[in-house]
Scaffold this active site. Structure first.
Site, mmCIF file in Angstrom:
data_model
loop_
_atom_site.group_PDB
_atom_site.id
_atom_site.type_symbol
_atom_site.label_atom_id
_atom_site.label_comp_id
_atom_site.label_asym_id
_atom_site.label_seq_id
_atom_site.Cartn_x
_atom_site.Cartn_y
_atom_site.Cartn_z
ATOM 1 N N TYR A 152 -6.884 17.602 2.753
ATOM 2 C CA TYR A 152 -7.186 17.638 1.324
ATOM 3 C C TYR A 152 -8.705 17.710 1.167
ATOM 4 C CZ TYR A 152 -5.437 17.640 -3.395
ATOM 5 O OH TYR A 152 -5.075 18.041 -4.655
ATOM 6 N N HIS B 46 -12.594 18.421 0.601
ATOM 7 C CA HIS B 46 -13.472 18.636 -0.548
ATOM 8 C C HIS B 46 -14.884 18.933 -0.033
ATOM 9 C CE1 HIS B 46 -14.715 14.593 0.439
ATOM 10 N NE2 HIS B 46 -13.493 14.138 0.230
ATOM 11 N N GLY C 280 -17.357 17.143 0.409
ATOM 12 C CA GLY C 280 -17.855 16.171 1.384
ATOM 13 C C GLY C 280 -17.475 16.612 2.794
ATOM 14 N N HIS C 281 -16.179 16.923 2.988
ATOM 15 C CA HIS C 281 -15.738 17.417 4.298
ATOM 16 C C HIS C 281 -16.454 18.730 4.641
ATOM 17 C CE1 HIS C 281 -11.978 15.257 2.876
ATOM 18 N NE2 HIS C 281 -12.204 14.652 4.038
ATOM 19 N N GLY D 156 -18.628 11.277 7.897
ATOM 20 C CA GLY D 156 -19.392 11.063 6.674
ATOM 21 C C GLY D 156 -19.830 9.609 6.545
ATOM 22 N N GLN E 290 -16.696 2.877 9.190
ATOM 23 C CA GLN E 290 -16.021 3.730 10.173
ATOM 24 C C GLN E 290 -17.043 4.410 11.086
ATOM 25 O OE1 GLN E 290 -12.482 6.393 9.425
ATOM 26 N NE2 GLN E 290 -14.064 7.930 9.209
ATOM 27 N N ILE F 48 -21.604 12.882 -0.211
ATOM 28 C CA ILE F 48 -21.684 13.960 -1.202
ATOM 29 C C ILE F 48 -21.048 13.437 -2.489
ATOM 30 C CG2 ILE F 48 -21.044 16.352 -1.738
ATOM 31 C CD1 ILE F 48 -22.924 16.184 0.669
#
Ligand code: PAF
Length: 280
Positions: free
Chosen positions: A32, A34, A36-37, A147, A153, A176
């Site tokens: 999914y 966005h 950011g990815h 990220g 993480q 982002i």
């Protein structure tokens, strides 16, 4: 672009690339995708000859009461984004391909997984570390991209790579945000229009904390108190945590006298959102 569904397909292809002397970057995701990815994929494409994006909603990092079933999925859109951004392969295994009937090996960490999300999601990082370890073994990347939105993480993975002498570099990439400040997240799709507005309280709290520290505040508790007060002024928001820890040992800390991570997790309705910043 190749869409691989089995471990064997990935290993065979990566072996070919490595034979040709090509470097490989990995962007682990739950799909999914966005912007950011996409920023991670872009960076990976700029720094490696071949980029693999894994798209796998990892069941073992969700607790039974969490959103595994409803987690948004759109493989077609994910593949389109990866292809247009220059990835060479999407790895999209079924859960059975990753966790056969005989699966009994987990990567468990202490210390760095104790606070923040580790406190409210006690089995989460065991699932993350285990799947990321598997992905590293399958793809054998030179570099892997994560990220900073999931700052704990990132610290956990860096520690795991260091502790277990893994042969790769972990690259952390900036958060982002939407134009109005909300950190991009696949879970933002859960928000109703009213909740979407209320969710702005997270980034507002982050910007407030950042400004206080920039203006000279060194008492972490004062910063957290101001952020908490702001979040509590939003009726739809319910705080899970507002904490300051040392970056990157993730131990609770009170003075801004070393690199610190200020991290928040807040429920907006049923949706749990996180945000953070790092300060020195
Ligand atoms: O950050 C995520 O999306 C996941 O935790 C990760 C790293 C892909 C592991 O499933």
């Amino acid at each position: 672009m190749i869409l691989a569904r089995t471990v064997k397909e990935v290993k065979d292809q990566v072996r070919e690339w490595k034979k040709q002397g090509l470097s490989v970057g990995l962007v682990p995701t739950m799909g999914y995708l966005h912007e950011g990815h996409q920023s991670l994929v872009k960076r990976a494409v700029a720094e490696n000859d071949k980029v693999v994006v894994s798209v796998f909603v990892n069941p073992i990092q969700f607790a039974p009461n969490e959103d595994l079933e409803t987690y948004p999925r759109d493989l077609e859109a994910d593949c389109a984004l990866c292809e247009s951004t220059g990835a060479a392969m999407v790895f999209h295994p079924e859960p059975d391909e990753m966790y056969g009937d005989d699966f009994t090996t987990f990567v468990d960490m202490t210390g760095v997984t104790k606070e923040l999300c580790g406190k409210s999601r006690p089995t989460h990082f065991r699932g993350v570390c285990t799947v990321v370890n598997k992905l590293f073994n399958i793809v054998t990347p030179d570099k892997a991209y994560f990220g900073q939105k999931d700052a704990q993480q990132l610290a956990v993975i860096r520690r795991m790579v260091r502790n277990l002498n893994m042969n790769l570099e972990v690259v952390g990439c900036p958060i982002i945000r939407e134009a109005d400040g909300l950190a991009k997240s696949s879970r933002n799709t859960y928000l109703s229009a009213e909740e979407r507005k209320a969710a702005l309280v997270l980034s507002k709290a982050i910007f407030l904390g950042e400004k206080m520290i920039k203006d000279g505040e060194r008492d972490g508790d004062k910063v957290l108190a101001a952020m908490t007060q702001l979040i509590e002024s939003e009726p739809l928001a319910k705080i899970d945590y507002v904490e300051m820890v040392k970056w990157d040992s993730i131990e609770i800390h009170h003075q801004i006298d070393c690199p610190v991570l200020i991290a928040i997790a807040v429920y907006i309705g049923k949706t749990r959102l996180i945000d953070n910043f790092i300060a020195e």
